[in-house]
Design a protein around this motif. Structure first.
Motif, PDB file in Angstrom:
ATOM      1  N   THR A   7      44.328  62.575  88.149  1.00  0.00           N
ATOM      2  CA  THR A   7      43.788  63.033  89.422  1.00  0.00           C
ATOM      3  C   THR A   7      44.909  63.650  90.246  1.00  0.00           C
ATOM      4  OG1 THR A   7      42.278  62.451  91.229  1.00  0.00           O
ATOM      5  CG2 THR A   7      44.078  60.912  90.799  1.00  0.00           C
ATOM      6  N   LYS A  10      42.984  68.206  95.869  1.00  0.00           N
ATOM      7  CA  LYS A  10      42.042  69.323  95.833  1.00  0.00           C
ATOM      8  C   LYS A  10      42.817  70.554  96.298  1.00  0.00           C
ATOM      9  CE  LYS A  10      38.171  66.297  96.743  1.00  0.00           C
ATOM     10  NZ  LYS A  10      37.297  65.718  97.748  1.00  0.00           N
ATOM     11  N   ILE A  48      38.853  62.675  83.673  1.00  0.00           N
ATOM     12  CA  ILE A  48      38.853  63.216  85.038  1.00  0.00           C
ATOM     13  C   ILE A  48      37.457  63.021  85.632  1.00  0.00           C
ATOM     14  CG2 ILE A  48      40.653  64.929  84.546  1.00  0.00           C
ATOM     15  CD1 ILE A  48      38.400  67.084  84.487  1.00  0.00           C
ATOM     16  N   SER A  49      37.351  63.249  86.949  1.00  0.00           N
ATOM     17  CA  SER A  49      36.024  63.171  87.578  1.00  0.00           C
ATOM     18  C   SER A  49      35.467  64.561  87.884  1.00  0.00           C
ATOM     19  CB  SER A  49      36.086  62.322  88.855  1.00  0.00           C
ATOM     20  OG  SER A  49      36.832  62.987  89.852  1.00  0.00           O
ATOM     21  N   GLN A  51      36.792  66.905  89.918  1.00  0.00           N
ATOM     22  CA  GLN A  51      37.099  67.480  91.228  1.00  0.00           C
ATOM     23  C   GLN A  51      37.833  68.800  91.041  1.00  0.00           C
ATOM     24  OE1 GLN A  51      39.486  64.939  93.674  1.00  0.00           O
ATOM     25  NE2 GLN A  51      38.011  63.277  93.678  1.00  0.00           N
ATOM     26  N   GLU A  55      42.376  68.077  88.972  1.00  0.00           N
ATOM     27  CA  GLU A  55      41.570  67.583  87.855  1.00  0.00           C
ATOM     28  C   GLU A  55      41.052  68.724  86.976  1.00  0.00           C
ATOM     29  OE1 GLU A  55      38.704  64.552  88.718  1.00  0.00           O
ATOM     30  OE2 GLU A  55      40.099  63.455  90.002  1.00  0.00           O
ATOM     31  N   ASN A 123      36.022  55.535  90.861  1.00  0.00           N
ATOM     32  CA  ASN A 123      37.437  55.165  90.736  1.00  0.00           C
ATOM     33  C   ASN A 123      37.598  53.875  89.945  1.00  0.00           C
ATOM     34  OD1 ASN A 123      38.215  57.417  92.181  1.00  0.00           O
ATOM     35  ND2 ASN A 123      38.589  56.313  94.095  1.00  0.00           N
ATOM     36  N   VAL A 135      48.995  61.028  88.222  1.00  0.00           N
ATOM     37  CA  VAL A 135      48.517  61.477  89.524  1.00  0.00           C
ATOM     38  C   VAL A 135      49.515  62.444  90.152  1.00  0.00           C
ATOM     39  CG1 VAL A 135      49.467  59.391  90.657  1.00  0.00           C
ATOM     40  CG2 VAL A 135      47.697  60.705  91.813  1.00  0.00           C
ATOM     41  N   SER A 144      43.101  63.319  99.188  1.00  0.00           N
ATOM     42  CA  SER A 144      42.100  62.605  98.399  1.00  0.00           C
ATOM     43  C   SER A 144      42.664  61.749  97.257  1.00  0.00           C
ATOM     44  CB  SER A 144      41.056  63.584  97.870  1.00  0.00           C
ATOM     45  OG  SER A 144      41.652  64.596  97.100  1.00  0.00           O
ATOM     46  N   PRO A 145      43.811  62.097  96.641  1.00  0.00           N
ATOM     47  CA  PRO A 145      44.288  61.247  95.539  1.00  0.00           C
ATOM     48  C   PRO A 145      44.723  59.852  95.983  1.00  0.00           C
ATOM     49  CG  PRO A 145      45.615  63.273  95.692  1.00  0.00           C
ATOM     50  CD  PRO A 145      44.641  63.281  96.812  1.00  0.00           C
ATOM     51  N   LEU A 148      42.339  56.714  94.712  1.00  0.00           N
ATOM     52  CA  LEU A 148      42.481  56.238  93.335  1.00  0.00           C
ATOM     53  C   LEU A 148      43.892  55.703  93.100  1.00  0.00           C
ATOM     54  CD1 LEU A 148      41.379  55.752  90.529  1.00  0.00           C
ATOM     55  CD2 LEU A 148      41.767  58.170  89.997  1.00  0.00           C
TER      56      LEU A 148
END
Length: 186
Positions: A7, A10, A48-49, A51, A55, A123, A135, A144-145, A148
């Motif tokens: 992660t 953004k 990853i999620s 984002q 990511e 998360n 990360v 945002s990181p 997590l």
């Protein structure tokens, strides 16, 4: 099976507003260096999620490694269904390309966005399904990181878990190395 979550920021959190920004190349180089080291140590899956930003750039690096015949797979665990629904069309198209090439895709919550708990659940699942977190995060620059990252630090206190962090200093070293490599020494 060796799985690492990845992660980071953004794009807008680090001042990147277009995909062709040179910063993206440096970030991808940093991610690639770390992933290659992990692949040498047995990494099989990157998680990853989905984002936008670090990511999705990681997904691009995984695809490049796959094209180089590296045995590595990409899993995307989105926090909820249709996370890209409100994104600009260009970002949705980019995201859908990544999703279409991923080796595994699932939504943690089987419904669209309801509340922030869906991000916490995602998360938690990422930590449970991985043995480490890579990360891109610098404690001097919140973003945002941090969520997590903080959960991973707490998780690590009670589980065997690794955290590899790429900070802005690490990126600066890559920029300087690239600049040196591109000098005409004649």
């Amino acid at each position: 099976m060796s799985v690492w979550a990845v992660t980071g920021y953004k794009p807008y959190e680090i001042g990147v507003f277009k995909q062709q920004d040179p910063a993206v190349d440096y970030i991808k180089k940093a991610i690639r260096q770390q992933l290659l080291q992990l692949v040498d140590e047995g990494l099989e899956w990157v998680l990853i999620s989905g984002q936008l930003g670090v990511e999705c750039w990681t997904a691009e690096v995984v695809f490049e490694l796959q094209e180089e015949q590296r045995n590595i797979k990409l899993a995307v665990l989105t926090p909820f269904l249709d996370q890209e629904k409100s994104w600009k069309e260009e970002n949705r198209t980019y995201y859908e390309t990544i999703i279409s090439r991923a080796d595994f895709v699932a939504a943690v919550s089987k419904q669209p966005y309801v509340n922030p708990q869906q991000f916490r659940n995602k998360n938690q699942l990422m930590l449970q399904k991985s043995e480490g977190l890579l990360v891109l995060y610098d404690e001097e620059k919140e973003g945002s990181p941090q969520y997590l990252y903080r959960m991973a630090k707490q998780w690590k206190e009670q589980h065997s878990y690794e955290i590899w962090q790429i900070g802005f200093y690490d990126l600066q070293l890559i920029v300087e190395e690239e600049q040196l490599n591109n000098l005409d020494w004649e």
